[in-house]
Scaffold this active site. Structure first.
Site, mmCIF file in Angstrom:
data_model
loop_
_atom_site.group_PDB
_atom_site.id
_atom_site.type_symbol
_atom_site.label_atom_id
_atom_site.label_comp_id
_atom_site.label_asym_id
_atom_site.label_seq_id
_atom_site.Cartn_x
_atom_site.Cartn_y
_atom_site.Cartn_z
ATOM 1 N N LYS A 21 5.378 -9.621 38.668
ATOM 2 C CA LYS A 21 6.116 -8.801 37.408
ATOM 3 C C LYS A 21 6.296 -7.193 37.947
ATOM 4 C CE LYS A 21 5.464 -6.778 32.824
ATOM 5 N NZ LYS A 21 4.813 -6.063 32.076
ATOM 6 N N GLY A 34 8.867 -3.538 37.480
ATOM 7 C CA GLY A 34 9.487 -2.488 36.567
ATOM 8 C C GLY A 34 10.480 -3.193 35.759
ATOM 9 N N GLY A 78 11.950 -6.816 36.439
ATOM 10 C CA GLY A 78 11.955 -8.113 36.464
ATOM 11 C C GLY A 78 10.605 -8.779 36.232
ATOM 12 N N ASP A 111 12.788 0.937 48.781
ATOM 13 C CA ASP A 111 11.426 0.811 48.184
ATOM 14 C C ASP A 111 10.728 0.033 49.045
ATOM 15 O OD1 ASP A 111 9.571 1.424 46.284
ATOM 16 O OD2 ASP A 111 10.380 -0.282 44.840
HETATM 17 N N1 LIG Z 1 10.867 -14.990 45.819
HETATM 18 C C1 LIG Z 1 9.885 -14.945 45.534
HETATM 19 N N2 LIG Z 1 8.542 -15.551 45.532
HETATM 20 C C2 LIG Z 1 7.400 -15.579 44.930
HETATM 21 N N3 LIG Z 1 7.223 -14.397 44.397
HETATM 22 C C3 LIG Z 1 8.168 -13.217 43.995
HETATM 23 C C4 LIG Z 1 9.388 -13.650 44.509
HETATM 24 N N4 LIG Z 1 10.183 -12.810 44.268
HETATM 25 C C5 LIG Z 1 9.351 -11.747 43.574
HETATM 26 N N5 LIG Z 1 7.950 -12.378 43.505
HETATM 27 C C6 LIG Z 1 6.922 -11.463 42.973
HETATM 28 O O1 LIG Z 1 7.456 -10.911 41.729
HETATM 29 C C7 LIG Z 1 6.844 -9.447 41.880
HETATM 30 C C8 LIG Z 1 8.023 -8.764 41.127
HETATM 31 O O2 LIG Z 1 9.407 -9.046 41.746
HETATM 32 P P1 LIG Z 1 10.441 -7.801 42.320
HETATM 33 O O3 LIG Z 1 9.588 -6.914 43.208
HETATM 34 O O4 LIG Z 1 11.577 -8.237 42.847
HETATM 35 O O5 LIG Z 1 10.744 -7.264 40.949
HETATM 36 P P2 LIG Z 1 11.024 -5.692 40.298
HETATM 37 O O6 LIG Z 1 10.879 -5.883 38.986
HETATM 38 O O7 LIG Z 1 12.467 -5.546 40.821
HETATM 39 O O8 LIG Z 1 9.801 -5.047 40.849
HETATM 40 P P3 LIG Z 1 9.466 -3.358 41.299
HETATM 41 O O9 LIG Z 1 9.343 -2.753 39.923
HETATM 42 O O10 LIG Z 1 8.379 -3.447 42.221
HETATM 43 O O11 LIG Z 1 10.615 -2.937 41.909
HETATM 44 C C9 LIG Z 1 6.870 -9.115 43.401
HETATM 45 O O12 LIG Z 1 6.079 -7.980 43.660
HETATM 46 C C10 LIG Z 1 6.150 -10.573 43.860
HETATM 47 O O13 LIG Z 1 4.800 -10.395 43.575
#
Ligand SMILES: Nc1ncnc2c1ncn2[C@@H]1O[C@H](COP(=O)(O)OP(=O)(O)OP(=O)(O)O)[C@@H](O)[C@H]1O
Length: 717
Positions: A159, A161, A163, A281
């Protein structure tokens, strides 16, 4: 006595045209010869430029302006959000004033939250998104978007911020292959349609994945589309993050492991940068390994492209323009580059600085700026980053870590990183056999191989152009005078410095008797500096020395009488010197006193047509005066924990000139403006000196350069 000087000279040409003197003449340089040489070349041109505008014409223009001003009915805006302190006792300091002749008074005294320790935290610009996303809307049980197969939504992978990421198991068909569009298991990234990132439709990240997905070190996105309340992205499923690995290995990784991560992540960034993007980031949570027990389990990936920006314009292929917006922060506080903290446009150097912090964190298990809390966390973390030398930060790491950090924190905004050199720094820490390395380093080997083919391996000490680089971030912090000089028609100017409160009145009176008015004030060690000019265009002037920073009642009284603040200074003990004048072009004025640099307020006032016209500090507090009809077309801020040399040169190149300066013990701020009416000679020079630059001022006068702004505070020498 450290002395740094730098200057730019341009006259009478459109501001958009950039015809610069040779670059080395505009860099901050130690010693005089370069600046002198530059001045000589440009002086003739400046003289030629002055010719057409006669004194009579200038006087007529001044008269015209005066008439216009008299017609205006000034609207006085009340000072907003003034934060006043109780009275402060003014202590008289014994100063021996030497007799000063025309043009200078000689003075012969010596001058001289707690951030969660379990994580780097959420990325800024995303943190607010959590509440407004899917908390109330349940995630679908099955997903089918953009022509994808049907996936059953299974366990949560992570999870962020914006997604939330889940395992998607293909309901029908599919192969046992771990990755690819036909894989049995995929990662499903959900973003609620009301999340901040989806204000204008699908998440911005989608577009970045379209351009980068599937390239070296970036997972491939197979399908995307909206289902109900959610935008869903179907991508290759990956394994644990470096954060997970770091935790699993006792919160410290071996130097070989981190060196492998270093070389491979540099190669991933190289690829991403080569496609015109900066990640924005870089942190342990955003590096994922391939799925365990598959061929990709040692392969490194960089995810989360939501903060990626272009460093290269797609249309023109040019580097994007430099800018600084000190209220904009993107990234994660713990790993952000200092430039990101200060709101500078992201460029390739920022990813590399964040990577340096990531690597040191993984090896050392901790960064010295962990543990700050509260509203000014970002400021305190940034200050600590600036105050921590590479030696100190890397004292428990093998030398390549320090070398890497030193290189990347000293990179220029548009500098092309030497990726192969950066990779080669870490090679000595890695075992010779790629097959037995804990992380797959194929990407890095490719870069080294390509470079090796082209021009042979670079050594660590070798500089690309054989020139030792100026280390901007490694200078010794200093507190200095920053003085700014503008080219002007010959005029009378006088300065006083180290002036105690009790001596102020007599200097001002004598100046007034000689037809001079105060153009600029400053303070050092609770003593005042006073610049008086014959060419201010002011018609009358009042000033007040007050124990307050700033004295609202007195200012408002003078506003009532149509005086406007024309210069301010504040001393360490909290007192202030405010000068108010008639004959300014201003039609409205507003000021603010603040514990931190009030960029948000400045930005708001810019939108209302105000510009910064004076600025001062008292201890760590800032006082900013903004006026309407200040005669500027545009204005920018340069704010840094050291003297922002690079920013100033970039602004100079774009036609901006310094119009106000102020500095605390921590930070220096410069306001640069594009004037509506360009002076015939746009030459501007700056000096940094530990003592008041009394001798230099006289030298400048001889060249028709006059003190335009002066302050005392944080620089670097
Ligand atoms: N392709 C993937 N396969 C497995 N786990 C994933 C994948 N993509 C993301 N994750 C997991 O989900 C978490 C959140 O994904 P992501 O960083 O893309 O989301 P975000 O909301 O944009 O995050 P942030 O707030 O860190 O910027 C990642 O830290 C990782 O643990």
């Amino acid at each position: 006595m450290p002395e740094l000087r730098t200057g730019v000279r341009r006259r009478g040409r459109p501001l958009t045209t950039t015809v610069d003197p040779p670059r080395n003449t505009r860099r901050a340089t130690r010693g005089r010869p370069i600046a002198e040489a530059n001045r000589v070349t440009n002086r003739a041109a400046a003289a030629a430029a002055r010719k057409p505008r006669t004194r009579a014409a200038a006087a007529a223009e001044a008269e015209e302006e005066k008439k216009k001003k008299q017609e205006r009915n000034p609207v006085v805006e009340e000072a907003v959000k003034v934060d006043l302190e109780g009275p402060v006792e003014i202590k008289e300091v014994g100063v021996v004033l030497g007799g000063g002749g025309e043009g200078g008074e000689g003075v012969q005294i010596g001058e001289e939250k707690k951030m969660a320790d379990d994580s780097g935290g959420l990325s800024a610009n995303k943190a607010g998104a959590q509440e407004d996303e899917g908390s109330t809307t349940p995630f679908p049980e099955k997903v089918q978007v953009g022509g994808s197969p049907v996936y059953k939504v299974e366990r949560k992978l992570g999870k962020g911020g914006f997604g939330q990421v889940f395992v998607g198991r293909r309901v029908t068909g599919g192969s046992e292959r771990a990755t690819g569009s036909g894989a049995l298991e995929v990662a499903l990234k959900f973003e609620h349609r009301s999340s901040k990132g989806c204000n204008y439709g699908p998440p911005y990240e989608w577009q970045v994945y379209s351009n980068l997905g599937g390239s070296h070190g970036v997972p491939k996105v197979h399908y995307k589309g909206r289902q109900g309340e959610y935008y869903v992205m179907v991508m290759d499923m990956l394994g644990p993050s470096l954060w997970d690995k770091w935790n699993a290995s006792g919160q410290a990784m071996s130097s070989e492991m981190v060196a492998c991560i270093a070389v491979e992540s540099i190669s991933i960034l190289e690829k991403m940068h080569s496609k015109g993007y900066v990640h924005g980031d870089v942190k342990p949570e955003n590096f994922l390994l391939g799925q365990p027990s598959t061929a990709q389990e040692k392969k490194l990936f960089l995810v989360d492209l939501g903060l990626a920006t272009k460093w290269r314009d797609t249309g023109s292929n040019q580097h994007v323009d430099y800018d600084q917006r000190p209220d904009v922060f993107r990234g994660t506080v713990r790993y952000a580059s200092v430039h990101a903290h200060l709101g500078r446009t992201a460029s390739r150097r920022d990813d590399l600085e964040s990577l340096a912090y990531t690597l040191i964190f993984l090896h050392r298990g901790r960064l010295p700026w962990q543990g700050y809390q509260g509203d000014n966390k970002s400021f305190l973390v940034c200050k600590k980053k600036m105050a921590t030398s590479p030696e100190m930060l890397c004292c428990f790491c093998p030398p390549p870590f320090r070398q890497f950090l030193e290189i990347v924190v000293n990179m220029k905004f548009d500098e092309e990183p030497n990726y192969s050199k950066l990779i080669s720094l870490f090679e000595g820490l890695i075992g010779p056999n790629p097959a037995t390395r804990p992380i797959n380093t194929e990407g890095a080997q490719k870069i080294i191989y390509q470079v090796g083919q082209k021009r042979g391996r670079l050594t660590i000490e070798e500089e690309d152009d054989g020139q030792p680089k100026k280390k901007v971030r490694l200078g010794v912090p200093a507190t200095q005078w920053i003085s700014v000089y503008n080219a002007k028609l010959p005029m009378k100017q006088r300065y006083h410095y180290n002036v105690a409160d009790a001596r102020l009145a007599q200097h001002v009176e004598r100046g007034n008797e000689d037809g001079l008015l105060i153009s600029c004030v400053a303070s050092c060690s609770n003593l005042w500096a006073l610049i008086m000019d014959a060419g201010t265009n002011f018609t009358s002037q009042v000033y007040e020395l007050s124990p307050f920073f700033l004295h609202k009642e007195w200012i408002m009284e003078q506003w009532e009488k149509n005086y406007y603040i024309s210069s301010i200074a504040g001393s360490n003990n909290g007192s202030s010197l405010v000068v108010m004048s008639k004959g300014t072009p201003y039609t409205q004025q507003s000021y603010k006193v603040s514990d931190s640099f009030p960029f948000k307020w400045i930005n708001k006032k810019w939108r209302e047509g105000f510009h910064v016209t004076s600025m001062a500090t008292a201890g760590s507090r800032w006082g900013i005066v903004m006026s309407r009809n200040a005669g500027f077309n545009d204005q920018v801020v340069e704010l840094d924990f050291l003297y922002p040399s690079e920013g100033i040169h970039r602004r100079w190149d774009n036609g901006y000139r310094i119009t106000a300066t102020a500095a605390t013990w921590d930070q220096a701020a410069l306001i640069l403006s594009v004037p509506k009416r360009k002076p015939g000679d746009e030459t501007q020079e700056t000096l940094r000196t530990s003592a008041f630059p009394s001798q230099h001022v006289k030298e400048k006068w001889a060249k028709n350069l006059y003190l335009a702004s002066v302050c005392y505070g944080r620089t670097v020498s």
